[in-house]
Design a protein around this motif. Structure first.
Motif, PDB file in Angstrom:
ATOM      1  N   SER A  31      45.665  28.112  35.108  1.00 16.91           N
ATOM      2  CA  SER A  31      46.529  28.249  36.277  1.00 16.91           C
ATOM      3  C   SER A  31      46.928  29.692  36.534  1.00 16.91           C
ATOM      4  O   SER A  31      47.726  29.975  37.431  1.00 16.91           O
ATOM      5  N   TYR A  32      46.369  30.616  35.761  1.00 13.93           N
ATOM      6  CA  TYR A  32      46.718  32.027  35.874  1.00 13.93           C
ATOM      7  C   TYR A  32      45.523  32.841  36.365  1.00 13.93           C
ATOM      8  O   TYR A  32      44.421  32.750  35.809  1.00 13.93           O
ATOM      9  N   SER A  52      39.897  35.218  39.702  1.00 14.44           N
ATOM     10  CA  SER A  52      40.747  34.104  40.086  1.00 14.44           C
ATOM     11  C   SER A  52      40.903  33.118  38.932  1.00 14.44           C
ATOM     12  O   SER A  52      40.203  33.205  37.927  1.00 14.44           O
ATOM     13  N   ARG A  53      41.798  32.184  39.094  1.00 15.95           N
ATOM     14  CA  ARG A  53      42.088  31.268  38.000  1.00 15.95           C
ATOM     15  C   ARG A  53      40.896  30.398  37.626  1.00 15.95           C
ATOM     16  O   ARG A  53      40.743  30.041  36.462  1.00 15.95           O
ATOM     17  N   ALA A  97      46.376  41.592  32.329  1.00 16.28           N
ATOM     18  CA  ALA A  97      47.594  41.081  32.938  1.00 16.28           C
ATOM     19  C   ALA A  97      47.323  39.704  33.528  1.00 16.28           C
ATOM     20  O   ALA A  97      46.177  39.379  33.863  1.00 16.28           O
ATOM     21  N   SER A  98      48.390  38.919  33.643  1.00 14.46           N
ATOM     22  CA  SER A  98      48.229  37.575  34.184  1.00 14.46           C
ATOM     23  C   SER A  98      49.361  37.240  35.143  1.00 14.46           C
ATOM     24  O   SER A  98      50.476  37.766  35.030  1.00 14.46           O
ATOM     25  N   VAL A  99      49.056  36.364  36.078  1.00 10.31           N
ATOM     26  CA  VAL A  99      50.044  35.884  37.037  1.00 10.31           C
ATOM     27  C   VAL A  99      49.719  34.427  37.357  1.00 10.31           C
ATOM     28  O   VAL A  99      48.561  34.089  37.617  1.00 10.31           O
ATOM     29  N   GLN A 100      50.751  33.601  37.338  1.00 12.74           N
ATOM     30  CA  GLN A 100      50.537  32.199  37.678  1.00 12.74           C
ATOM     31  C   GLN A 100      50.225  32.102  39.162  1.00 12.74           C
ATOM     32  O   GLN A 100      50.925  32.715  39.991  1.00 12.74           O
ATOM     33  N   SER A 101      49.204  31.367  39.485  1.00 12.19           N
ATOM     34  CA  SER A 101      48.735  31.325  40.859  1.00 12.19           C
ATOM     35  C   SER A 101      48.652  29.891  41.365  1.00 12.19           C
ATOM     36  O   SER A 101      48.093  29.025  40.700  1.00 12.19           O
ATOM     37  N   ASP A 103      47.042  29.089  44.002  1.00  8.74           N
ATOM     38  CA  ASP A 103      45.730  28.890  44.619  1.00  8.74           C
ATOM     39  C   ASP A 103      44.713  29.801  43.949  1.00  8.74           C
ATOM     40  O   ASP A 103      45.047  30.597  43.087  1.00  8.74           O
ATOM     41  N   ASN A 104      43.484  29.675  44.354  1.00 11.36           N
ATOM     42  CA  ASN A 104      42.379  30.379  43.699  1.00 11.36           C
ATOM     43  C   ASN A 104      42.150  31.731  44.361  1.00 11.36           C
ATOM     44  O   ASN A 104      41.120  31.974  44.982  1.00 11.36           O
ATOM     45  N   ARG A 105      43.124  32.626  44.189  1.00 11.28           N
ATOM     46  CA  ARG A 105      43.025  33.928  44.848  1.00 11.28           C
ATOM     47  C   ARG A 105      43.053  35.049  43.826  1.00 11.28           C
ATOM     48  O   ARG A 105      43.274  34.830  42.648  1.00 11.28           O
ATOM     49  N   LEU A 106      42.827  36.240  44.323  1.00 14.71           N
ATOM     50  CA  LEU A 106      42.832  37.431  43.481  1.00 14.71           C
ATOM     51  C   LEU A 106      44.131  38.205  43.658  1.00 14.71           C
ATOM     52  O   LEU A 106      44.744  38.187  44.726  1.00 14.71           O
TER      53      LEU A 106
END
Length: 126
Positions: A31-32, A52-53, A97-101, A103-106
């Protein structure tokens, strides 16, 4: 709390290759969205590559295009950065680095990432 641990850095000669790994824990990795950044002495942190995730969308900086490849293995909770044809100007500390996303974006901006690893040094000699 998401934790990221990079590995694979080192001292190499120009033209050599390295593969960096970033192992994630503490969250649902798939999910990240993930990214790689680097910071050379006296310079600002700069974007290197993002994925993307799901792993089917990725992007990299012009300075590394055609030489670096980002990938991920969601089963292993790991993102990779394959670095080929290394140049002295690639010398830097490399961070994942990581970020919860949702949707499937950059994500290509450092400020978009709340979670960071401690970094791994890559030194390329001429």
């Amino acid at each position: 709390q998401v934790q990221l641990v990079e590995s694979g850095g080192g001292l190499v000669q120009a033209g050599d290759f390295l593969r960096l790994s970033c192992a994630a824990s503490g969250g649902t990795f798939s999910s990240y969205a993930m990214g790689w950044f680097r910071q050379a002495p006296g310079k600002e942190r700069e974007f290197v590559a993002a994925i993307s995730r799901s792993g089917n969308i990725y992007s990299d900086a012009e300075s590394v295009k055609g030489r670096f490849i980002i990938s991920r293995d969601n089963a292993k909770n790991t993102v990779y950065l394959q670095m080929n044809s290394l140049k002295p100007e690639d010398t830097a500390v490399y961070y994942c680095a990581s970020v919860q996303s949702g949707d499937n974006r950059l994500f290509v901006k450092a400020y978009e990432y709340p979670y960071w690893g401690q970094g791994t040094q890559v030194t390329v000699s001429s």
